[in-house]
Enzyme design. Sequence first.
Site, PDB file in Angstrom:
ATOM      1  CD  GLU A  17       5.708 -14.022   3.876  1.00  0.00           C
ATOM      2  OE1 GLU A  17       6.716 -13.346   3.657  1.00  0.00           O
ATOM      3  OE2 GLU A  17       5.689 -14.976   4.677  1.00  0.00           O
ATOM      4  CB  CYS A  25       8.734  -9.567  -2.234  1.00  0.00           C
ATOM      5  SG  CYS A  25       8.909 -11.346  -2.419  1.00  0.00           S
TER       6      CYS A  25
HETATM    7  P1  NAP Z   1      -1.372  -4.954  -2.985  1.00  0.00           P
HETATM    8  O1  NAP Z   1      -1.911  -3.824  -3.752  1.00  0.00           O
HETATM    9  O2  NAP Z   1      -1.193  -4.798  -1.528  1.00  0.00           O
HETATM   10  O3  NAP Z   1      -2.319  -6.201  -3.314  1.00  0.00           O
HETATM   11  C1  NAP Z   1      -2.037  -7.492  -2.831  1.00  0.00           C
HETATM   12  C2  NAP Z   1      -3.295  -8.336  -2.894  1.00  0.00           C
HETATM   13  O4  NAP Z   1      -4.240  -7.838  -1.951  1.00  0.00           O
HETATM   14  C3  NAP Z   1      -3.997  -8.309  -4.244  1.00  0.00           C
HETATM   15  O5  NAP Z   1      -4.567  -9.560  -4.496  1.00  0.00           O
HETATM   16  C4  NAP Z   1      -5.092  -7.277  -4.007  1.00  0.00           C
HETATM   17  O6  NAP Z   1      -6.152  -7.398  -4.904  1.00  0.00           O
HETATM   18  C5  NAP Z   1      -5.495  -7.624  -2.606  1.00  0.00           C
HETATM   19  N1  NAP Z   1      -6.212  -6.600  -1.876  1.00  0.00           N
HETATM   20  C6  NAP Z   1      -6.066  -5.254  -1.961  1.00  0.00           C
HETATM   21  N2  NAP Z   1      -6.872  -4.657  -1.061  1.00  0.00           N
HETATM   22  C7  NAP Z   1      -7.547  -5.645  -0.408  1.00  0.00           C
HETATM   23  C8  NAP Z   1      -8.543  -5.660   0.618  1.00  0.00           C
HETATM   24  N3  NAP Z   1      -8.980  -4.537   1.161  1.00  0.00           N
HETATM   25  N4  NAP Z   1      -9.029  -6.863   1.015  1.00  0.00           N
HETATM   26  C9  NAP Z   1      -8.587  -8.010   0.471  1.00  0.00           C
HETATM   27  N5  NAP Z   1      -7.641  -8.048  -0.507  1.00  0.00           N
HETATM   28  C10 NAP Z   1      -7.120  -6.881  -0.937  1.00  0.00           C
HETATM   29  O7  NAP Z   1       0.063  -5.385  -3.544  1.00  0.00           O
HETATM   30  P2  NAP Z   1       0.475  -5.635  -5.065  1.00  0.00           P
HETATM   31  O8  NAP Z   1       0.569  -4.322  -5.742  1.00  0.00           O
HETATM   32  O9  NAP Z   1      -0.348  -6.713  -5.660  1.00  0.00           O
HETATM   33  O10 NAP Z   1       1.931  -6.253  -4.867  1.00  0.00           O
HETATM   34  C11 NAP Z   1       3.095  -5.489  -4.716  1.00  0.00           C
HETATM   35  C12 NAP Z   1       3.556  -5.482  -3.277  1.00  0.00           C
HETATM   36  O11 NAP Z   1       3.624  -6.800  -2.769  1.00  0.00           O
HETATM   37  C13 NAP Z   1       4.966  -4.935  -3.115  1.00  0.00           C
HETATM   38  O12 NAP Z   1       4.976  -4.013  -2.056  1.00  0.00           O
HETATM   39  C14 NAP Z   1       5.814  -6.155  -2.785  1.00  0.00           C
HETATM   40  O13 NAP Z   1       6.946  -5.889  -1.992  1.00  0.00           O
HETATM   41  C15 NAP Z   1       4.849  -7.018  -2.071  1.00  0.00           C
HETATM   42  N6  NAP Z   1       5.199  -8.420  -2.195  1.00  0.00           N
HETATM   43  C16 NAP Z   1       5.662  -9.083  -1.102  1.00  0.00           C
HETATM   44  C17 NAP Z   1       6.018 -10.427  -1.192  1.00  0.00           C
HETATM   45  C18 NAP Z   1       6.517 -11.186   0.003  1.00  0.00           C
HETATM   46  O14 NAP Z   1       6.564 -12.415  -0.075  1.00  0.00           O
HETATM   47  N7  NAP Z   1       6.882 -10.563   1.093  1.00  0.00           N
HETATM   48  C19 NAP Z   1       5.885 -11.094  -2.406  1.00  0.00           C
HETATM   49  C20 NAP Z   1       5.415 -10.399  -3.499  1.00  0.00           C
HETATM   50  C21 NAP Z   1       5.072  -9.064  -3.381  1.00  0.00           C
HETATM   51  P3  NAP Z   1      -6.223  -6.477  -6.230  1.00  0.00           P
HETATM   52  O15 NAP Z   1      -5.024  -6.804  -7.040  1.00  0.00           O
HETATM   53  O16 NAP Z   1      -7.502  -6.904  -6.836  1.00  0.00           O
HETATM   54  O17 NAP Z   1      -6.205  -5.068  -5.732  1.00  0.00           O
END
Ligand code: NAP
Length: 524
Positions: free
Chosen positions: A256, A295
């Site tokens: 997602e 999102c």
């Molecule tokens: P993110 O930086 O991609 O992080 C998402 C999750 O992945 C966090 O728990 C992060 O941990 C973890 N993560 C990062 N690198 C990883 C790796 N190499 N291996 C395993 N896990 C890893 O996104 P965010 O900044 O938290 O969220 C914002 C984004 O999410 C926006 O682009 C938004 O559109 C999207 N979003 C989408 C939805 C949907 O349902 N489609 C819902 C909500 C948000 P850390 O935080 O510890 O880095």
Amino acid sequence: MQTIASYVAGRWHEGQQDHQALFDPTTEAEIGRCSSAGIDFGAVVAYARDKGGPALRALTFAQRAEALKAVSAAIHAIRDELIALSAKNGGSTRGDAKFDIDGATGTLAAYAALGKELGDARHLSDGDGVQLGRSARFYGQHVLTSRPGIAVHINAFNFPAWGMGEKLACAILAGVPVIEKAGTPSAMVAWRTAKAIADSGALPEGAFQFIVGNAGDLLDRLGPMDCVAFTGSSRTGRQIRGHANLLDHNVRVNVEADSLNAAVLAPDVEPGSDLFHLFVGNVVVDMTQKAGQKCTAVRRIFVPKERVAEVVEALTERLRAVKLGDPAVEDTRMGPLASARQWQDVRAGIEKLQRVAELACGGTQRPFERGWFVQPTLAVAPGLDVGVVHEAEVFGPVATVLGYDPGDVDTLAATINRGGGGLVASMYGNERSFTDALAFAIAPWHGRVWIASDRVADQTLQPGMVLPQLIHGGPGRAGGGEELGGLRGLHLYMQRTAVQGFQGAIAKTFGRGEAAPEGSKIST
Ligand code: NAP
């Protein structure tokens, strides 16, 4: 300063080194820290696989549903504490926090109700059986059974409670144990929610584990019966989807990701009408709720060319009136962004937009001396063909108005679809020839199409609201994943098998039969 812990193998584990700092985004003060250092991820996986999985699979749907109901109640019981924590470690106003927390408890309760309806069954029959032989004796039936694996849930920072709750609801009801990895910027809210779940004792031992900090080598430990449900940015989604071990073992991965959601005002909607007000109100809520860190928030606002000025005026008037400030203060309508990284990214995104579009309100200037605040920012594009607007997700209170030619629905649809695949597109109009044509043209590119007309205006829930009954997810850029949607949400965690043989046996054992009432039938 508080150190928050992970919940692994039935114990709380505080990492002793490599801490990540946790902040109050209103004051920029460091208020906590977390680390996953020292966690033996092999043991975490084994604990889920050996203890949680068998215990869950031994329960019927109705018994798992009881557990979900108790989890929902345990989170609800600390609602006020979570609301306060969401302001402190997340920048959420009371309304934003309720959206997250009540979303979690509501979704858990909805799946508890679904599970109760399924009763004593442990499998789902999928559609009707089919005659395969000369007579009905040789027969086939699709059936869904719990996969004897584990679910790794990786969630984004913006919905620490709902993200955890909605994924947990589907996995537990499907009989699969969960390892939850929370987003770090709001990890204190996730941790407190996880603590309520663990303390409730509602779930069998090993059915729920919780990680703060990084995921270490967790993904290297997964095998063919396991799955990963990821929510976050497209960039991280790509990394996870391309993870060598997950590819090697065909581990199921649900992504997602981001979405450049569209809202469309149809040509027949007159300024001043109820539908026009609904449109303006919903766009403002979408842009400012959770400071636009949603999102499903609207990023692109499509209006008939001749209405651009009126729409911009109505929106800027409302956006300028939004009271920014400390989210813990009652009359604050919008808090800060959750982290310094978000703040930098959003300001960089606004600068990018400024190069191609005019700002009607907001911008990159700081409203206060401290805190990661961004003012609600509305850009107005000079035409439809502005690449940046269809390519860059600015994950904050930022959206762009684009004027379209009302006589050219094809170009409008093609432009909306330039977002590359979205979670939700909303439209407001009474003229069915317009809304039907547009809905068909954009449906393949979207997980949800939301249509408001005078017939439903008094009943609609906002387009940004994700409901357990309907799917959440979208194709392409939105990640290509699908969550929720009632029993469809269990599919990720269950195996569909076509069982063939003697009808008398198959229909009784795997069909809907006595033990599996109406609700267990899944249409595909
Ligand atoms: P993110 O930086 O991609 O992080 C998402 C999750 O992945 C966090 O728990 C992060 O941990 C973890 N993560 C990062 N690198 C990883 C790796 N190499 N291996 C395993 N896990 C890893 O996104 P965010 O900044 O938290 O969220 C914002 C984004 O999410 C926006 O682009 C938004 O559109 C999207 N979003 C989408 C939805 C949907 O349902 N489609 C819902 C909500 C948000 P850390 O935080 O510890 O880095």
